[in-house]
Design a protein around this motif. Sequence first.
Motif, PDB file in Angstrom:
ATOM      1  N   ASP A 151       1.006  -1.329  -0.362  1.00 55.94           N
ATOM      2  CA  ASP A 151      -0.081  -0.150   0.097  1.00 55.94           C
ATOM      3  C   ASP A 151       1.089   1.535  -0.053  1.00 55.94           C
ATOM      4  O   ASP A 151       1.701   1.102   0.226  1.00 55.94           O
ATOM      5  CB  ASP A 151      -0.594   0.181   1.020  1.00 55.94           C
ATOM      6  CG  ASP A 151      -0.368  -0.193   2.760  1.00 55.94           C
ATOM      7  OD1 ASP A 151       1.179  -0.037   2.265  1.00 55.94           O
ATOM      8  OD2 ASP A 151      -1.091  -0.462   3.956  1.00 55.94           O
ATOM      9  N   ASN A 152       0.402   2.799   0.536  1.00 51.68           N
ATOM     10  CA  ASN A 152       1.262   3.495   0.630  1.00 51.68           C
ATOM     11  C   ASN A 152       2.365   3.231   1.552  1.00 51.68           C
ATOM     12  O   ASN A 152       3.264   5.030   1.242  1.00 51.68           O
ATOM     13  CB  ASN A 152       0.300   4.751   0.591  1.00 51.68           C
ATOM     14  CG  ASN A 152      -0.392   5.387   1.488  1.00 51.68           C
ATOM     15  OD1 ASN A 152      -0.316   4.212   1.862  1.00 51.68           O
ATOM     16  ND2 ASN A 152      -1.540   6.088   1.583  1.00 51.68           N
ATOM     17  N   THR A 153       2.778   2.587   2.398  1.00 48.98           N
ATOM     18  CA  THR A 153       3.553   2.420   3.301  1.00 48.98           C
ATOM     19  C   THR A 153       4.335   1.699   3.510  1.00 48.98           C
ATOM     20  O   THR A 153       6.031   1.795   4.154  1.00 48.98           O
ATOM     21  CB  THR A 153       2.732   2.522   4.711  1.00 48.98           C
ATOM     22  OG1 THR A 153       2.391   1.261   4.315  1.00 48.98           O
ATOM     23  CG2 THR A 153       1.311   3.212   5.366  1.00 48.98           C
ATOM     24  N   PHE A 154       4.082   0.779   2.461  1.00 55.29           N
ATOM     25  CA  PHE A 154       4.804  -0.132   2.135  1.00 55.29           C
ATOM     26  C   PHE A 154       5.126  -1.285   1.360  1.00 55.29           C
ATOM     27  O   PHE A 154       3.512  -1.575  -0.013  1.00 55.29           O
ATOM     28  CB  PHE A 154       5.046  -1.608   3.705  1.00 55.29           C
ATOM     29  CG  PHE A 154       4.141  -2.719   3.108  1.00 55.29           C
ATOM     30  CD1 PHE A 154       3.757  -4.125   2.249  1.00 55.29           C
ATOM     31  CD2 PHE A 154       2.732  -2.309   3.888  1.00 55.29           C
ATOM     32  CE1 PHE A 154       3.204  -4.736   2.389  1.00 55.29           C
ATOM     33  CE2 PHE A 154       1.933  -3.014   3.858  1.00 55.29           C
ATOM     34  CZ  PHE A 154       1.789  -4.690   3.013  1.00 55.29           C
ATOM     35  N   GLY A 155       6.405  -2.671   0.713  1.00 55.79           N
ATOM     36  CA  GLY A 155       6.256  -3.049  -0.766  1.00 55.79           C
ATOM     37  C   GLY A 155       6.613  -3.942  -0.219  1.00 55.79           C
ATOM     38  O   GLY A 155       7.636  -3.962  -0.124  1.00 55.79           O
ATOM     39  N   TYR A 156       6.277  -5.516  -1.802  1.00 53.33           N
ATOM     40  CA  TYR A 156       6.757  -5.979  -0.941  1.00 53.33           C
ATOM     41  C   TYR A 156       6.708  -7.061  -2.149  1.00 53.33           C
ATOM     42  O   TYR A 156       5.983  -7.272  -2.834  1.00 53.33           O
ATOM     43  CB  TYR A 156       5.839  -7.233   0.104  1.00 53.33           C
ATOM     44  CG  TYR A 156       6.554  -8.543   0.125  1.00 53.33           C
ATOM     45  CD1 TYR A 156       8.161  -8.788   1.622  1.00 53.33           C
ATOM     46  CD2 TYR A 156       6.310  -9.548  -0.386  1.00 53.33           C
ATOM     47  CE1 TYR A 156       8.583  -9.984   1.147  1.00 53.33           C
ATOM     48  CE2 TYR A 156       6.244 -11.092  -0.381  1.00 53.33           C
ATOM     49  CZ  TYR A 156       8.174 -11.354   0.634  1.00 53.33           C
ATOM     50  OH  TYR A 156       8.831 -12.669   0.818  1.00 53.33           O
ATOM     51  N   TYR A 157       8.152  -8.292  -2.313  1.00 51.11           N
ATOM     52  CA  TYR A 157       8.270  -8.916  -4.068  1.00 51.11           C
ATOM     53  C   TYR A 157       9.137 -10.216  -3.793  1.00 51.11           C
ATOM     54  O   TYR A 157       9.537 -10.058  -2.277  1.00 51.11           O
ATOM     55  CB  TYR A 157       9.107  -7.785  -4.601  1.00 51.11           C
ATOM     56  CG  TYR A 157       9.419  -8.322  -6.246  1.00 51.11           C
ATOM     57  CD1 TYR A 157       8.609  -8.869  -6.939  1.00 51.11           C
ATOM     58  CD2 TYR A 157      10.596  -8.735  -6.841  1.00 51.11           C
ATOM     59  CE1 TYR A 157       8.909  -9.888  -8.007  1.00 51.11           C
ATOM     60  CE2 TYR A 157      11.485  -9.729  -7.608  1.00 51.11           C
ATOM     61  CZ  TYR A 157      10.147 -10.165  -8.631  1.00 51.11           C
ATOM     62  OH  TYR A 157      11.103 -10.187  -9.606  1.00 51.11           O
ATOM     63  N   GLU A 158       8.941 -10.810  -4.221  1.00 50.60           N
ATOM     64  CA  GLU A 158       9.336 -12.319  -4.072  1.00 50.60           C
ATOM     65  C   GLU A 158       8.870 -13.023  -5.314  1.00 50.60           C
ATOM     66  O   GLU A 158       7.844 -12.484  -6.108  1.00 50.60           O
ATOM     67  CB  GLU A 158       8.822 -12.625  -2.984  1.00 50.60           C
ATOM     68  CG  GLU A 158       6.497 -13.747  -2.919  1.00 50.60           C
ATOM     69  CD  GLU A 158       6.480 -14.520  -2.037  1.00 50.60           C
ATOM     70  OE1 GLU A 158       7.247 -14.366  -0.786  1.00 50.60           O
ATOM     71  OE2 GLU A 158       5.901 -15.234  -2.120  1.00 50.60           O
ATOM     72  N   THR A 159       9.423 -13.873  -5.694  1.00 48.18           N
ATOM     73  CA  THR A 159       9.422 -15.466  -6.783  1.00 48.18           C
ATOM     74  C   THR A 159       9.684 -16.481  -6.190  1.00 48.18           C
ATOM     75  O   THR A 159      10.225 -16.335  -5.107  1.00 48.18           O
ATOM     76  CB  THR A 159      10.554 -14.494  -8.261  1.00 48.18           C
ATOM     77  OG1 THR A 159      11.933 -15.054  -6.879  1.00 48.18           O
ATOM     78  CG2 THR A 159      10.520 -13.318  -7.958  1.00 48.18           C
ATOM     79  N   ILE A 160       8.013 -17.019  -6.773  1.00 47.01           N
ATOM     80  CA  ILE A 160       8.058 -18.306  -5.889  1.00 47.01           C
ATOM     81  C   ILE A 160       8.858 -19.888  -6.741  1.00 47.01           C
ATOM     82  O   ILE A 160       8.245 -19.364  -7.951  1.00 47.01           O
ATOM     83  CB  ILE A 160       6.853 -18.405  -5.741  1.00 47.01           C
ATOM     84  CG1 ILE A 160       6.443 -17.146  -4.920  1.00 47.01           C
ATOM     85  CG2 ILE A 160       6.381 -20.302  -4.927  1.00 47.01           C
ATOM     86  CD1 ILE A 160       4.317 -17.845  -4.974  1.00 47.01           C
ATOM     87  N   GLY A 161       9.220 -20.648  -6.120  1.00 43.10           N
ATOM     88  CA  GLY A 161       9.914 -21.591  -6.757  1.00 43.10           C
ATOM     89  C   GLY A 161       8.854 -22.482  -7.915  1.00 43.10           C
ATOM     90  O   GLY A 161       7.400 -22.420  -7.192  1.00 43.10           O
ATOM     91  N   GLY A 162       9.378 -23.510  -8.290  1.00 40.71           N
ATOM     92  CA  GLY A 162       8.032 -24.847  -8.583  1.00 40.71           C
ATOM     93  C   GLY A 162       9.138 -26.217  -8.606  1.00 40.71           C
ATOM     94  O   GLY A 162      10.047 -26.272  -8.526  1.00 40.71           O
ATOM     95  N   GLY A 163       8.452 -26.794 -10.152  1.00 40.60           N
ATOM     96  CA  GLY A 163       9.653 -28.161 -10.019  1.00 40.60           C
ATOM     97  C   GLY A 163      10.743 -27.936 -11.365  1.00 40.60           C
ATOM     98  O   GLY A 163      10.212 -27.472 -12.135  1.00 40.60           O
TER      99      GLY A 163
END
Length: 1269
Positions: free
Chosen positions: A1123-1135
Amino acid sequence: MGSVSEEKLRFCIDRGGTFTDVYAEIPGQPDGRVLKLLSVDPSNYDDAPIEGIRRILEEYTGEKIPRTAKIPTDKIEWIRMGTTVATNALLERKGERIALCVTRGFKDLLQIGDQSRPNIFDLTATKPSNLYEEVVEVDERIELVLEEEKGNAENSESVVKGVSGELVRVAKSLNEEALKPLLKRLLDKGISCLAVVLMHSYTYPYHEMAVEKLAMNLGFRHVSLSSALTPMVRAVPRGLTASVDAYLTPVVKEYLSGFISRFDEGLGKVNVLFMQSDGGLAPESRFSGHKAVLSGPAGGVVGYSQTLFGLETEKPLIGFDMGGTSTDVSRYAGSYEQVIETKIAGAIIQAPQLDISTVAAGGGSKLKFQFGAFRVGPESVGAHPGPVCYRKGGELAVTDANLILGYVIPDYFPSIFGPKEDQPLDINATKEEFKQLADQINSYRKSQDSSAKDMTVEEIALGFVNVANETMCRPIRQLTEMKGHETRNHALACFGGAGPQHACAIARSLGMTEVLIHRFCGILSAYGMGLADVVEEAQEPYAAVYGPESVLEASRREAELLKQVNQKLQEQGFREENIKTETYLNLRYEGTDTAIMVKRRIAEDGSACDYADEFMKLFQQEYGFKLQNRNILVCDVRVRGIGVANILKPRALGSASGSPKSEGHYKVFFGNGWHETPLFKLENLGYGHVVPGPAIIMNGSSTVIVEPRCKAIITKYGNIKIEIESMLNTVKVAEKVADVVQLSIFNHRFMGIAEQMGRTLQRTSISTNIKERLDFSCALFGPDGGLVANAPHVPVHLGAMSSTVRWQLEYWGDNLNEGDVLVTNHPSAGGSHLPDITVITPVFDNGKLVFFVASRGHHAEIGGVTPGSMPPFSKSIWEEGAAIKAFKLVEKGIFQEEGIIKLLKFPGADEYAQKIPGTRRLQDNLSDLRAQVAANQRGITLIKELIEQYGLETVQAYMTYVQLNAEEAVREMLKSVAARVSSESTMLGWKNFVMIEEEDCMDDGSVIHLKLAINPDKGEAYFDFSGTSPEVYGNWNAPEAVTAAAVIYCLRCLVDVDIPLNQGCLAPVKIHVPAGTFLSPSDKAAVVGGNVLTSQRVTDVILTAFQACACSQGCMNNLTFGDNTFGYYETIGGGSGAGPSWDGTSGVQCHMTNTRMTDPEIFEQRYPVLLHKFGLREHSGGAGFHKGGDGLVREIEFRRPVVVSILSERRVHAPRGLKGGANGARGANYLITKDKRKIYLGGKNTIEVQAGEILQILTPGGGGYGSSI
């Protein structure tokens, strides 16, 4: 510790993997007794330490002690021992059968770990095996109370204050009745040891304690609680530590009880202590598996630090312990350097331990000549069959090279070889093997240059030793310079069997002028046991903002913990005056994940210094900057109690009379030929004797080589100090082709520079993406922009930066000056996607442009239509944030802050683009850009050192040669692939080229089409992407640099040899991408998904064309929310996809990314989320003779309204199997609303979620390989 009896013996023992070393102090014998035994010799004795004690007692008393009899203890004062029992059990996976108890929803948590793969170029994506056999999911859940909930929550019965001071809610109490039958089932299967890790048990340990009580009542033998072993936030390392402890402690206890049972009943009066990984001793009752893994190496660090620092030199020391299969490197500058977390044999252990780096190079490292270069290790010939000279049919190793050169003297080496174990080392067999290798090397050199002179066997052996030395120099440079210390300002403390043979050469290579070799260098780990103190530690979590109130609370907690450790030491017989204590706070800046364990320093006036001041000083020293206006957070309180028990004291020698006398002369080969070299025995040398090089000093079983232009001095305490005259390494570029030895050395040096740039960037950056997720790359380039070395960080950056540098070179032309630094991120200027910002520094020598250095880092925020700058629905480049084609970030040494702020804050020029927000985290951008400038500067400094050492002409010549070397490796691989493919099919095309066609689709139906033509004679390949779909009205367009990165990544994986990553890999390759396709879009096209989605599909298409393996998950599953107070980013593994000889790996980052996952507890502590499930998606891997890896399931509940964006692929087209293997399962993304509706979100979407709604992401599985029938 009471009075010391003069009539009793003291034993210091190091039970190593190959040898057991014993040092005994014997009444009336000032020199001590040294004994070396094979650790395993079942035909002669059961246990080497017992045998050593037995033999020395027999010698001393003159009384026979039968091997079957108990050892009398009336003549023993104390025994101190280090053992590799734990290490070997971990390496060989021969620990106890254990099960894991974990919170429901997390049964695969430890298998997934941080989801990165150990070796990015290993298509098998192999990860270390689990230590546990079974998993029990426990019905319980603890939740952290959010800041905004605290007012209402404090009156709730289910809310309590945790140990750390955080408020927690017991969302679900432990269901013991449901757990009981599950535990009984484990006992029925013969599993009676348990590791327990429950979510947030670091602050609320009571559920874990209840599991332990229940398990012990049911009959379990051993239970390891994560909260008791390491009460620190982060579930994965805490759980892995508990697993290691449960796996090893029963094995260690069994060995110790067996050891103790061999003594008579008087052992209770003997002080028996064991060395722990932190350099402290512990009694048998407190010696546990997770603290035993570095037991032997820790003894060596104690040994050199306590006998050399301050007594023999004032310089900080680098410990260099070279063994048979590996070399341990450490540092000491007045206090032990410790780490809280380390990875050993693939297992993360979170406990205080000495900071020891291990490199896979030792006396047993294999020697090979591959692709025109010398290679040493990482494979080892092992103890059996061992090197060629061991007479067991082994392969050439470093020991053989040392034998050829005369660095190993057969007359002074035990005659334990041959069928009857009575023959000396076989130098003739070694010479014969080297002659065969010489023929191969010389014929290769002649093929490159007909006038090349043949290399002699000795020159080849010396070449291999020089390459081995450079391999060992790399971790030493990293260990020192990563922490801001100059390597050359240290002295080299050398020990271990093989170390003193290499000491002078390594010190000279590192610019050091002093080497110290202890008189007990061959058994220093054992001797160190007698110099160590008894240590007791206690720690507890404490979460608070650093300030007057929290300092008072931390002091109260310190006092409680100090009481505990003092009591434990007093119970072991230490008086108060013999106990020292140390207190620590684990501190970090708010918004970062880099905590530093800060020791309380006492000022000269006796007052305690402020922890925060000390933290800021340490942070600046290690990372090069301070963070202004940031809160400092307390994470943990730790105390260390030290029972001072250092009983062995160095004995001063009297001054020597007369000059040293040699025992004879031996021929030794140094760089300029054979030398008749005198040999001395250390025991016949005295204080003050000076031995000029070249010379050999036999120090017990260790051979010390004193090189020409060095001199050895015998010190007051009987140790050897070698003074080294610095000598520039000169390499003349006389021949038309590269020197095969220097080629390997320069490969190491160039790659080492790129790695150190990476470490500088990681250290000095502020953002989670760069510092923790390691989403960055660093590289150096020739003056033409050709890649010379790229540290393997993130595969999608590989080779891609070269086109960036070349674009800038063309753009700026002659308008580049010393002190300029360039910045760019635009796809049409060689970029990948906008969050990846590249900083390039041109480097000049006497006004001439000689090379470039560059660093690329993923900035979590660069502006654009959604927070996190990864918008799923962008249609044009300006919707994705600030796009910079060319700008001088630094001009003639002045940082252009105003200009870069304008570019970042106001991304677009036209009317529509002006409405797009600029970066939301400007200060983070500026901090990370400065870190990238600092990383480049580090690279420049190191390259200039190299130029100073070798000269510009040589360095630039080898910049070219390393590229030619990589080119040759790729050509050979392409020839072998062409031969294999043409034998499997008759697809021969134009002029006998092997022709292969392959295609795959993106989820919208866009086609990636590849025609691959391989010339089997020349080893050349033509990658033609004609037939690929046009630019898409979406954001999965991929700039050409991304396709080049995918090609270079695939080629490097297929070569399967540790060649340097440089422009040479692409020299035998032509890539044609038609303009206007979505692999070569216009400069207005949206591209944010091309880097993270399309790159994976291009990789799948190429590897399928080569028939290398089935398709992997083909996606990075990009998730952003905020939101306007924070940001988060991730990539998620698989097979990952299965291959011809392997099953795919489950739950892992595949191909073009290898970034790490945030720990579940940190995730919930920092963000308004609850993680309900993070585990493997069972049966999602494709079936086949070899099965594809399973994908992952991730379920996140949001605790307040946020904007969520998902950018993913393989939701329509499944990852394909190969050779009859089945496809992997497609991925899926769902939103589960508060009224339990399950809504399919498709592959790409942005939604505003409400508190209580759950996002469920199912990532794709890998394809299977071969028919399962």
